[in-house]
Design a protein around this motif. Structure first.
Motif, PDB file in Angstrom:
ATOM      1  N   ASP A  68       0.865  -1.178   0.000  1.00 24.40           N
ATOM      2  CA  ASP A  68       0.000   0.000   0.000  1.00 24.40           C
ATOM      3  C   ASP A  68       0.904   1.231   0.000  1.00 24.40           C
ATOM      4  O   ASP A  68       2.096   1.124  -0.314  1.00 24.40           O
ATOM      5  CB  ASP A  68      -1.007  -0.025   1.165  1.00 24.40           C
ATOM      6  CG  ASP A  68      -0.349   0.041   2.544  1.00 24.40           C
ATOM      7  OD1 ASP A  68       0.876   0.321   2.640  1.00 24.40           O
ATOM      8  OD2 ASP A  68      -1.050  -0.188   3.547  1.00 24.40           O
ATOM      9  N   ASN A  69       0.378   2.382   0.350  1.00 23.47           N
ATOM     10  CA  ASN A  69       1.182   3.604   0.295  1.00 23.47           C
ATOM     11  C   ASN A  69       2.336   3.617   1.295  1.00 23.47           C
ATOM     12  O   ASN A  69       3.316   4.330   1.109  1.00 23.47           O
ATOM     13  CB  ASN A  69       0.292   4.822   0.550  1.00 23.47           C
ATOM     14  CG  ASN A  69      -0.652   5.089  -0.601  1.00 23.47           C
ATOM     15  OD1 ASN A  69      -0.386   4.680  -1.724  1.00 23.47           O
ATOM     16  ND2 ASN A  69      -1.771   5.756  -0.327  1.00 23.47           N
ATOM     17  N   VAL A  74      14.335   7.028  -4.250  1.00 20.37           N
ATOM     18  CA  VAL A  74      13.135   6.413  -3.668  1.00 20.37           C
ATOM     19  C   VAL A  74      13.391   6.133  -2.191  1.00 20.37           C
ATOM     20  O   VAL A  74      14.435   5.583  -1.829  1.00 20.37           O
ATOM     21  CB  VAL A  74      12.793   5.095  -4.395  1.00 20.37           C
ATOM     22  CG1 VAL A  74      11.688   4.332  -3.661  1.00 20.37           C
ATOM     23  CG2 VAL A  74      12.386   5.365  -5.832  1.00 20.37           C
ATOM     24  N   TYR A  75      12.448   6.514  -1.343  1.00 22.23           N
ATOM     25  CA  TYR A  75      12.572   6.222   0.094  1.00 22.23           C
ATOM     26  C   TYR A  75      12.173   4.772   0.354  1.00 22.23           C
ATOM     27  O   TYR A  75      11.143   4.298  -0.125  1.00 22.23           O
ATOM     28  CB  TYR A  75      11.675   7.145   0.922  1.00 22.23           C
ATOM     29  CG  TYR A  75      11.775   6.867   2.414  1.00 22.23           C
ATOM     30  CD1 TYR A  75      12.724   7.514   3.200  1.00 22.23           C
ATOM     31  CD2 TYR A  75      10.944   5.934   3.023  1.00 22.23           C
ATOM     32  CE1 TYR A  75      12.842   7.248   4.548  1.00 22.23           C
ATOM     33  CE2 TYR A  75      11.056   5.652   4.381  1.00 22.23           C
ATOM     34  CZ  TYR A  75      11.995   6.317   5.130  1.00 22.23           C
ATOM     35  OH  TYR A  75      12.120   6.040   6.468  1.00 22.23           O
ATOM     36  N   LEU A  76      12.989   4.071   1.150  1.00 18.69           N
ATOM     37  CA  LEU A  76      12.644   2.720   1.594  1.00 18.69           C
ATOM     38  C   LEU A  76      13.364   2.450   2.913  1.00 18.69           C
ATOM     39  O   LEU A  76      14.579   2.587   3.003  1.00 18.69           O
ATOM     40  CB  LEU A  76      13.054   1.667   0.555  1.00 18.69           C
ATOM     41  CG  LEU A  76      12.483   0.270   0.817  1.00 18.69           C
ATOM     42  CD1 LEU A  76      10.999   0.216   0.456  1.00 18.69           C
ATOM     43  CD2 LEU A  76      13.247  -0.794   0.039  1.00 18.69           C
ATOM     44  N   ASP A  98      10.345   2.200 -10.931  1.00 20.90           N
ATOM     45  CA  ASP A  98       9.872   1.871 -12.281  1.00 20.90           C
ATOM     46  C   ASP A  98       8.353   1.801 -12.346  1.00 20.90           C
ATOM     47  O   ASP A  98       7.741   2.279 -13.305  1.00 20.90           O
ATOM     48  CB  ASP A  98      10.458   0.530 -12.731  1.00 20.90           C
ATOM     49  CG  ASP A  98      11.964   0.565 -12.890  1.00 20.90           C
ATOM     50  OD1 ASP A  98      12.520   1.687 -12.960  1.00 20.90           O
ATOM     51  OD2 ASP A  98      12.586  -0.504 -12.925  1.00 20.90           O
ATOM     52  N   THR A  99       7.735   1.213 -11.326  1.00 23.33           N
ATOM     53  CA  THR A  99       6.287   1.010 -11.351  1.00 23.33           C
ATOM     54  C   THR A  99       5.534   2.322 -11.259  1.00 23.33           C
ATOM     55  O   THR A  99       4.521   2.536 -11.945  1.00 23.33           O
ATOM     56  CB  THR A  99       5.853   0.083 -10.199  1.00 23.33           C
ATOM     57  OG1 THR A  99       6.540  -1.170 -10.325  1.00 23.33           O
ATOM     58  CG2 THR A  99       4.350  -0.163 -10.222  1.00 23.33           C
ATOM     59  N   TYR A 100       6.029   3.224 -10.408  1.00 22.01           N
ATOM     60  CA  TYR A 100       5.297   4.462 -10.162  1.00 22.01           C
ATOM     61  C   TYR A 100       5.956   5.682 -10.816  1.00 22.01           C
ATOM     62  O   TYR A 100       5.569   6.813 -10.529  1.00 22.01           O
ATOM     63  CB  TYR A 100       5.141   4.668  -8.655  1.00 22.01           C
ATOM     64  CG  TYR A 100       4.434   3.506  -7.997  1.00 22.01           C
ATOM     65  CD1 TYR A 100       3.063   3.318  -8.144  1.00 22.01           C
ATOM     66  CD2 TYR A 100       5.156   2.559  -7.255  1.00 22.01           C
ATOM     67  CE1 TYR A 100       2.413   2.240  -7.566  1.00 22.01           C
ATOM     68  CE2 TYR A 100       4.511   1.470  -6.677  1.00 22.01           C
ATOM     69  CZ  TYR A 100       3.147   1.320  -6.834  1.00 22.01           C
ATOM     70  OH  TYR A 100       2.508   0.235  -6.262  1.00 22.01           O
ATOM     71  N   LYS A 151      13.495  -0.915  -4.255  1.00 19.49           N
ATOM     72  CA  LYS A 151      13.541   0.491  -4.659  1.00 19.49           C
ATOM     73  C   LYS A 151      13.388   0.627  -6.176  1.00 19.49           C
ATOM     74  O   LYS A 151      12.654   1.502  -6.664  1.00 19.49           O
ATOM     75  CB  LYS A 151      14.865   1.133  -4.230  1.00 19.49           C
ATOM     76  CG  LYS A 151      14.948   1.512  -2.762  1.00 19.49           C
ATOM     77  CD  LYS A 151      16.283   2.193  -2.490  1.00 19.49           C
ATOM     78  CE  LYS A 151      16.418   2.601  -1.033  1.00 19.49           C
ATOM     79  NZ  LYS A 151      17.709   3.281  -0.777  1.00 19.49           N
ATOM     80  N   SER A 152      14.073  -0.222  -6.921  1.00 19.64           N
ATOM     81  CA  SER A 152      13.982  -0.181  -8.383  1.00 19.64           C
ATOM     82  C   SER A 152      12.565  -0.482  -8.845  1.00 19.64           C
ATOM     83  O   SER A 152      12.046   0.160  -9.777  1.00 19.64           O
ATOM     84  CB  SER A 152      14.958  -1.183  -9.011  1.00 19.64           C
ATOM     85  OG  SER A 152      16.291  -0.848  -8.713  1.00 19.64           O
ATOM     86  N   TYR A 153      11.931  -1.453  -8.184  1.00 14.05           N
ATOM     87  CA  TYR A 153      10.538  -1.794  -8.518  1.00 14.05           C
ATOM     88  C   TYR A 153       9.629  -0.582  -8.299  1.00 14.05           C
ATOM     89  O   TYR A 153       8.795  -0.256  -9.155  1.00 14.05           O
ATOM     90  CB  TYR A 153      10.073  -2.980  -7.666  1.00 14.05           C
ATOM     91  CG  TYR A 153       8.580  -3.061  -7.529  1.00 14.05           C
ATOM     92  CD1 TYR A 153       7.785  -3.615  -8.536  1.00 14.05           C
ATOM     93  CD2 TYR A 153       7.945  -2.569  -6.387  1.00 14.05           C
ATOM     94  CE1 TYR A 153       6.399  -3.665  -8.417  1.00 14.05           C
ATOM     95  CE2 TYR A 153       6.561  -2.622  -6.250  1.00 14.05           C
ATOM     96  CZ  TYR A 153       5.788  -3.164  -7.272  1.00 14.05           C
ATOM     97  OH  TYR A 153       4.422  -3.209  -7.142  1.00 14.05           O
TER      98      TYR A 153
END
Length: 233
Positions: free
Chosen positions: A18-19, A60-62, A52-54, A47-49
């Motif tokens: 989810d978000n 990208v924060y993770l 790329d997806t969004y 992070k790559s997923y």
């Protein structure tokens, strides 16, 4: 036991997203965070997923909430927002996240179900934890609960619930009662698995969502091999 895969891109099996949170089913051999090997960690794959997806620009924060040993498979939770990360960390610290593991062991345990209490001490030189029935200097208390779920042809399927989260705790404690995990040479099994995995799988996880305050329960599908295939209940 319900098993749901919502995405399986580039060998990344996503079980919940989810978000705020993403939960993946880790493969044997994947490392959760980067280490001295220099191998690409699972956190970077996730992070790559997301990027790329969004179609996210920039970094990208993770947030990494917890880890699994490299040869272990199963559920790993990541935080997608800075709001979720400290709340998930707090859930882990307060033991408000219930984690259940499945392990396939060589020998029949002394009891059908039991609680194991040992003092575990890590040796950094060989990256191994040693168990003792008595407290020794530098040791930490380890408690787990197990029950035998099924007898296989040559092995036994155990369900394990951790009360503490120590280094190699399940591997070390089960070995100490004469039940090394299949493929786990480090803790006394007599041969390795061909893919360098061990038959220890983070099977289910249950917790209150840190932002939505809803109950989340996720079950990770088992790896595909003949021994795991025999574990259907």
């Amino acid at each position: 036991m319900a098993e749901k895969i919502i995405s399986n891109k580039n060998n990344l099996q996503i079980l919940f997203e989810d978000n705020h949170i993403i939960v993946v089913n880790k493969r044997a051999g994947d490392i959760v965070q980067g280490d001295k090997t220099g191998d690409k960690p699972l956190s970077n794959v996730v992070k790559s997923y997301i990027k790329d997806t969004y179609k996210k620009p920039g970094n990208v924060y993770l947030g990494t909430v917890h880890r699994l040993d490299r040869p272990t498979t199963g559920l790993v939770i990541f935080a997608k927002t800075s709001k979720a990360l400290p709340r998930l960390n707090k859930l882990f610290l307060s033991k408000d996240i219930k984690k259940t593991y499945w392990a396939i062991v060589k020998n029949q345990p002394p009891k059908k179900e039991d609680t194991l209490l040992h003092w575990l001490k890590k040796n950094p030189k060989n990256n191994k934890s040693y168990t003792s029935l008595n407290e020794v200097e530098g040791s930490k208390k380890g408690i787990l609960h197990y029950q035998v779920l099924k007898q296989l042809n040559n092995y036994f399927l155990l369900e394990v619930n951790l009360e503490t989260g120590r280094h190699h705790q399940i591997r070390s404690q089960l070995s100490s009662i004469g039940c090394p995990i299949k493929g786990d040479l480090k803790y006394g099994f007599d041969r390795s698995n061909s893919d360098a995995s061990i038959h220890l799988h983070a099977r289910t996880i249950e917790f209150m969502h840190p932002v939505k305050n809803e109950l989340v329960k996720i079950t990770a599908p088992l790896p595909k091999d003949p021994v795991w295939d025999a574990c259907s209940l």
